[in-house]
Design a protein around this motif. Structure first.
Motif, short mmCIF file in Angstrom:
data_model
loop_
_atom_site.label_atom_id
_atom_site.label_comp_id
_atom_site.label_asym_id
_atom_site.label_seq_id
_atom_site.Cartn_x
_atom_site.Cartn_y
_atom_site.Cartn_z
N MET A 1 10.08 15.15 3.29
CA MET A 1 9.24 14.89 4.25
C MET A 1 8.17 14.49 3.44
O MET A 1 7.73 14.86 2.60
CB MET A 1 9.23 16.09 4.93
N ARG A 2 7.26 13.34 4.27
CA ARG A 2 6.27 12.89 3.46
C ARG A 2 4.99 13.56 4.12
O ARG A 2 4.90 13.75 5.43
CB ARG A 2 6.21 11.54 3.69
N ASP A 3 3.96 13.71 3.34
CA ASP A 3 2.57 14.31 3.87
C ASP A 3 1.71 13.05 3.88
O ASP A 3 1.18 12.57 2.97
CB ASP A 3 2.02 15.40 2.99
N TYR A 4 1.74 12.31 5.08
CA TYR A 4 0.90 11.09 5.16
C TYR A 4 -0.58 11.49 5.04
O TYR A 4 -1.34 10.68 4.69
CB TYR A 4 1.05 10.30 6.45
N ASP A 5 -1.11 12.57 5.60
CA ASP A 5 -2.45 13.05 5.39
C ASP A 5 -2.81 12.95 3.83
O ASP A 5 -4.01 12.52 3.43
CB ASP A 5 -2.80 14.37 6.10
N ALA A 6 -1.84 13.77 3.07
CA ALA A 6 -2.12 13.87 1.56
C ALA A 6 -2.11 12.44 0.96
O ALA A 6 -2.89 12.19 0.06
CB ALA A 6 -1.03 14.57 1.04
N LEU A 7 -1.52 11.60 1.55
CA LEU A 7 -1.38 10.01 0.92
C LEU A 7 -2.77 9.28 1.15
O LEU A 7 -3.37 8.78 0.43
CB LEU A 7 -0.10 9.30 1.48
N LEU A 8 -3.07 9.27 2.44
CA LEU A 8 -4.36 8.88 2.64
C LEU A 8 -5.43 9.44 1.91
O LEU A 8 -6.51 8.63 1.54
CB LEU A 8 -4.64 9.20 4.37
N ALA A 33 0.36 8.54 -5.85
CA ALA A 33 0.84 8.38 -4.51
C ALA A 33 2.29 9.32 -3.95
O ALA A 33 1.93 9.72 -2.93
CB ALA A 33 0.81 6.92 -4.16
N VAL A 34 3.08 8.96 -5.01
CA VAL A 34 4.49 9.74 -4.42
C VAL A 34 4.17 11.28 -4.44
O VAL A 34 4.51 12.03 -3.64
CB VAL A 34 5.61 9.29 -5.51
N ARG A 83 5.62 2.95 4.97
CA ARG A 83 4.47 3.44 4.61
C ARG A 83 4.57 4.45 3.57
O ARG A 83 5.40 5.36 3.82
CB ARG A 83 3.51 4.06 5.66
N GLY A 84 3.97 4.39 2.31
CA GLY A 84 3.99 5.30 1.36
C GLY A 84 4.80 5.04 0.24
O GLY A 84 5.06 5.43 -0.84
N ASP A 85 5.91 3.88 0.45
CA ASP A 85 7.03 3.66 -0.44
C ASP A 85 6.06 2.78 -1.65
O ASP A 85 4.91 2.22 -1.43
CB ASP A 85 7.99 2.77 0.01
N GLY A 95 5.18 -8.31 -15.67
CA GLY A 95 6.20 -8.69 -15.14
C GLY A 95 5.99 -8.36 -13.60
O GLY A 95 6.10 -9.15 -12.63
N LEU A 96 5.97 -6.97 -13.34
CA LEU A 96 5.70 -6.49 -12.01
C LEU A 96 4.62 -5.64 -11.93
O LEU A 96 4.19 -4.87 -13.13
CB LEU A 96 6.99 -5.62 -11.53
N ARG A 97 3.79 -5.37 -11.23
CA ARG A 97 2.62 -4.36 -10.90
C ARG A 97 2.87 -3.69 -9.80
O ARG A 97 3.52 -4.15 -8.77
CB ARG A 97 1.22 -5.40 -10.51
N LEU A 98 2.62 -2.43 -9.78
CA LEU A 98 3.26 -1.64 -8.76
C LEU A 98 1.83 -1.24 -7.75
O LEU A 98 0.66 -1.26 -8.38
CB LEU A 98 3.39 0.02 -9.12
N MET A 99 2.38 -1.10 -6.56
CA MET A 99 1.19 -0.81 -5.38
C MET A 99 2.06 0.13 -4.42
O MET A 99 3.07 0.22 -4.49
CB MET A 99 0.75 -2.14 -4.75
N VAL A 100 1.07 0.83 -3.49
CA VAL A 100 1.67 1.65 -2.59
C VAL A 100 1.53 0.75 -1.18
O VAL A 100 0.48 0.09 -0.81
CB VAL A 100 0.74 2.81 -2.56
N ILE A 101 2.70 0.90 -0.34
CA ILE A 101 2.63 0.20 1.01
C ILE A 101 1.80 1.04 1.91
O ILE A 101 1.91 2.55 2.17
CB ILE A 101 4.00 0.28 1.34
N GLU A 102 0.78 0.48 2.46
CA GLU A 102 0.14 1.22 3.62
C GLU A 102 0.51 0.88 5.05
O GLU A 102 0.35 1.54 5.80
CB GLU A 102 -1.35 0.62 3.75
N GLY A 103 1.41 -0.36 5.22
CA GLY A 103 1.84 -0.90 6.60
C GLY A 103 1.79 -2.35 6.30
O GLY A 103 2.60 -2.77 5.62
N GLU A 104 0.79 -2.88 6.75
CA GLU A 104 0.86 -4.47 6.48
C GLU A 104 0.26 -4.77 5.46
O GLU A 104 0.15 -6.04 4.79
CB GLU A 104 0.00 -5.08 7.70
N THR A 105 -0.48 -3.84 4.69
CA THR A 105 -0.92 -4.24 3.23
C THR A 105 -0.56 -3.50 2.39
O THR A 105 0.09 -2.40 2.42
CB THR A 105 -2.52 -3.76 3.23
#
Length: 129
Positions: A1-8, A33-34, A83-85, A95-105
């Motif tokens: 289970m994910r804690d989206y409040d903690a992610l925010l 973020a994970v 969101r959160g992935d 080669g690749l840079r990592l980012m966190v998915i917020e939704g559309e951004t």
């Protein structure tokens, strides 16, 4: 289970924290973020660098960014990422840079704090939990 409040809260806490190879690079940001949303640090023991050169060396030994992340998280199709992935976007140095998915951004570390890009630039994705 994910804690989206903690992610925010994690993302908000990095609003003005600039990119730094010792504290706030894309790998540390994604792992943080994970950890915030799941309580599990997927990259524990992997991050052993303080410079760009050191990061390239460690990641090369692991087969590159994609292989390194895929050894710890489950790769998924970018279209299936939620969101959160974790997203991978093209990067000239790693080669690749990592980012966190917020939704559309996507969000990750930038020169002056959080940097956001459109989701459409994502070429790879991994499930955060």
């Amino acid at each position: 289970m994910r804690d989206y409040d903690a992610l925010l809260a994690f993302v908000a806490g990095r609003t003005t924290l600039p990119f730094d190879w010792k504290r706030n690079d894309c790998v540390r940001y994604a792992a943080g973020a994970v950890l915030a949303q799941t309580g599990v640090d997927p990259l524990r023991g992997v991050i052993r660098w303080g410079t760009a050169r050191g990061a390239v060396r460690v990641l090369d030994r692991m087969g590159g960014m994609e292989a390194a992340v895929s050894s710890r998280l489950t790769a998924i199709a970018p279209a299936m990422a939620a969101r959160g992935d974790i997203a991978g976007v093209p990067d000239d140095d790693l080669g690749l840079r990592l980012m966190v998915i917020e939704g559309e951004t996507l969000v990750g570390p930038g020169d002056a704090g959080n940097r956001r890009l459109k989701r459409s630039v994502m070429t790879h994705a991994w499930r955060a939990c």
